[in-house]
Write a protein that holds these residues in place. Structure first.
Motif, short mmCIF file in Angstrom:
data_model
loop_
_atom_site.label_atom_id
_atom_site.label_comp_id
_atom_site.label_asym_id
_atom_site.label_seq_id
_atom_site.Cartn_x
_atom_site.Cartn_y
_atom_site.Cartn_z
N UNK A 14 0.83 -1.20 0.00
CA UNK A 14 0.00 0.00 0.00
C UNK A 14 0.87 1.26 0.00
N UNK A 15 1.92 1.26 0.83
CA UNK A 15 2.82 2.41 0.89
C UNK A 15 3.58 2.57 -0.43
N UNK A 16 3.96 1.46 -1.02
CA UNK A 16 4.67 1.49 -2.30
C UNK A 16 3.79 2.10 -3.39
N UNK A 18 1.40 4.24 -2.91
CA UNK A 18 1.29 5.66 -2.61
C UNK A 18 2.55 6.42 -2.99
N UNK A 19 3.70 5.88 -2.62
CA UNK A 19 4.96 6.60 -2.77
C UNK A 19 5.70 6.30 -4.08
N UNK A 20 5.18 5.33 -4.83
CA UNK A 20 5.73 4.97 -6.14
C UNK A 20 7.17 4.51 -6.08
N UNK A 21 7.55 3.92 -4.94
CA UNK A 21 8.91 3.42 -4.76
C UNK A 21 8.94 2.46 -3.58
N UNK A 22 9.49 1.28 -3.79
CA UNK A 22 9.61 0.31 -2.70
C UNK A 22 10.58 0.83 -1.64
N UNK A 23 11.65 1.47 -2.08
CA UNK A 23 12.64 2.01 -1.14
C UNK A 23 12.01 3.07 -0.24
N UNK A 24 11.26 4.00 -0.83
CA UNK A 24 10.60 5.04 -0.04
C UNK A 24 9.53 4.44 0.88
N UNK A 27 11.21 2.97 3.88
CA UNK A 27 11.64 4.05 4.75
C UNK A 27 10.46 4.64 5.51
N UNK A 28 9.35 4.86 4.83
CA UNK A 28 8.15 5.44 5.46
C UNK A 28 7.67 4.56 6.61
N UNK A 29 7.70 3.26 6.41
CA UNK A 29 7.26 2.33 7.46
C UNK A 29 8.14 2.41 8.71
N UNK A 30 9.37 2.86 8.55
CA UNK A 30 10.34 2.91 9.66
C UNK A 30 10.35 4.25 10.41
N UNK A 57 -2.63 5.61 5.05
CA UNK A 57 -2.20 5.59 3.65
C UNK A 57 -3.35 6.03 2.75
N UNK A 58 -4.55 5.53 3.02
CA UNK A 58 -5.71 5.94 2.24
C UNK A 58 -5.99 7.43 2.34
N UNK A 59 -5.84 7.97 3.53
CA UNK A 59 -6.04 9.42 3.71
C UNK A 59 -5.01 10.21 2.93
N UNK A 60 -3.78 9.74 2.97
CA UNK A 60 -2.71 10.41 2.21
C UNK A 60 -2.98 10.35 0.71
N UNK A 61 -3.47 9.21 0.25
CA UNK A 61 -3.78 9.07 -1.18
C UNK A 61 -4.83 10.06 -1.63
N UNK A 62 -5.77 10.38 -0.72
CA UNK A 62 -6.88 11.25 -1.07
C UNK A 62 -6.69 12.69 -0.59
N UNK A 63 -5.48 12.97 -0.07
CA UNK A 63 -5.17 14.34 0.33
C UNK A 63 -5.85 14.80 1.61
N UNK A 64 -6.29 13.85 2.44
CA UNK A 64 -6.92 14.20 3.70
C UNK A 64 -5.83 14.49 4.72
N UNK A 65 -5.88 15.65 5.34
CA UNK A 65 -4.91 16.02 6.35
C UNK A 65 -5.16 15.19 7.58
#
Length: 66
Positions: A14-16, A18-24, A27-30, A57-65
């Protein structure tokens, strides 16, 4: 694969997405996320924790603060 590993994979995917990168995503999970008041990785011991991570992650995808 145990249950925690399965939850980690779901969160990572899910994070990948959102962030379009496995590396990012790894990192985000950490790192501390204010909306969770925790590091996402620390919440993956339970299904409830995974749900909280996926919700953020869903909130971030939809721009919810959060």
């Amino acid at each position: 694969m145990d249950k925690k590993d399965e939850r980690y994979e779901k969160a990572l995917l899910a994070a990948e997405q959102l962030l379009e990168s496995r590396k990012r995503a790894k990192s985000w999970l950490q790192h501390y996320v204010r909306g969770l008041d925790a590091k996402p990785i620390d919440l993956l011991d339970s299904d409830e924790g995974l749900a909280a991570v996926l919700t953020i992650i869903g909130r971030l995808e939809h721009g919810v603060v959060t």
